[in-house]
Scaffold this motif. Sequence first.
Motif, PDB file in Angstrom:
ATOM      1  N   LEU A 168       0.014   5.139  -1.705  1.00  0.00           N
ATOM      2  CA  LEU A 168      -1.411   5.388  -1.926  1.00  0.00           C
ATOM      3  C   LEU A 168      -1.648   6.890  -2.064  1.00  0.00           C
ATOM      4  O   LEU A 168      -0.989   7.686  -1.380  1.00  0.00           O
ATOM      5  N   LEU A 177      -6.329   9.345   3.334  1.00  0.00           N
ATOM      6  CA  LEU A 177      -6.352   8.654   2.039  1.00  0.00           C
ATOM      7  C   LEU A 177      -7.354   9.305   1.099  1.00  0.00           C
ATOM      8  O   LEU A 177      -8.436   9.722   1.522  1.00  0.00           O
ATOM      9  N   LEU A 221      -7.731   1.376  -6.317  1.00  0.00           N
ATOM     10  CA  LEU A 221      -6.542   0.531  -6.308  1.00  0.00           C
ATOM     11  C   LEU A 221      -7.020  -0.875  -5.977  1.00  0.00           C
ATOM     12  O   LEU A 221      -7.753  -1.081  -5.003  1.00  0.00           O
ATOM     13  N   LEU A 260     -10.036   1.185  -1.407  1.00  0.00           N
ATOM     14  CA  LEU A 260      -9.363   0.221  -2.274  1.00  0.00           C
ATOM     15  C   LEU A 260     -10.075  -1.132  -2.229  1.00  0.00           C
ATOM     16  O   LEU A 260     -10.883  -1.400  -1.329  1.00  0.00           O
ATOM     17  N   THR A 271       0.816  -1.228   0.000  1.00  0.00           N
ATOM     18  CA  THR A 271       0.000   0.000   0.000  1.00  0.00           C
ATOM     19  C   THR A 271       0.846   1.272   0.000  1.00  0.00           C
ATOM     20  O   THR A 271       0.306   2.379   0.091  1.00  0.00           O
TER      21      THR A 271
END
Length: 210
Positions: free
Chosen positions: A49, A68, A127, A73, A46
Amino acid sequence: MSDHVTIVDHPLVQHKLTIMRDQKTPTAVFRQLLREISQLLAYEVTRGLPMTTKTIETPMQQMQAPTLAGKKLALISVLRAGNGLLDGVLELIPSARVGFVGLYRDEETLQPVQYYFKVPEALEDRLVIAVDPMLATGNSSVAAIDLLKRAGATNIRFLCLLAAPEGIKRMKEAHPDVPIVTAAVDAQLNDVGYIVPGLGDAGDRMFGTK
């Protein structure tokens, strides 16, 4: 190792992996170690990110704090052994959306056979991290990534515990845009497509089915 493959050589990862390789390690311990090691690997997969900021109030003052960005994700477990990695990663990222790709390996042809596919919506905006403990021949992994791309995924990473050079080569040829994060790259495959020295069948060892 390369832009395509990241080996997580952290001492805790390597120590736990050694215990998992040992054939005397019981199922319950194997399962617990897989959960622990998956969190350490998730930390690496990760990395990078996308981030943004939001305004919050600390007990002291207001501040712009990092958070984030974008849609949650998606974690995609390649059944059945992928669930062992999935559990640990989910503890680290509990808000992630979860999907499943059901593939089994035809022991005669070593080719993957699909029996299940259920993934979150809007994969093109997320993602996507596909998890499967073993990257052996690469056939199942390539098939899983094929299915995810067909479902709209464009930003995919692959997380595994162990990889064989043959599997890495196959993945790189089929999906050069999908980086691989693993704890170790072993020597080779044996004549029935298992990683050597490896740790045996990850699913059997995790679920105690052999």
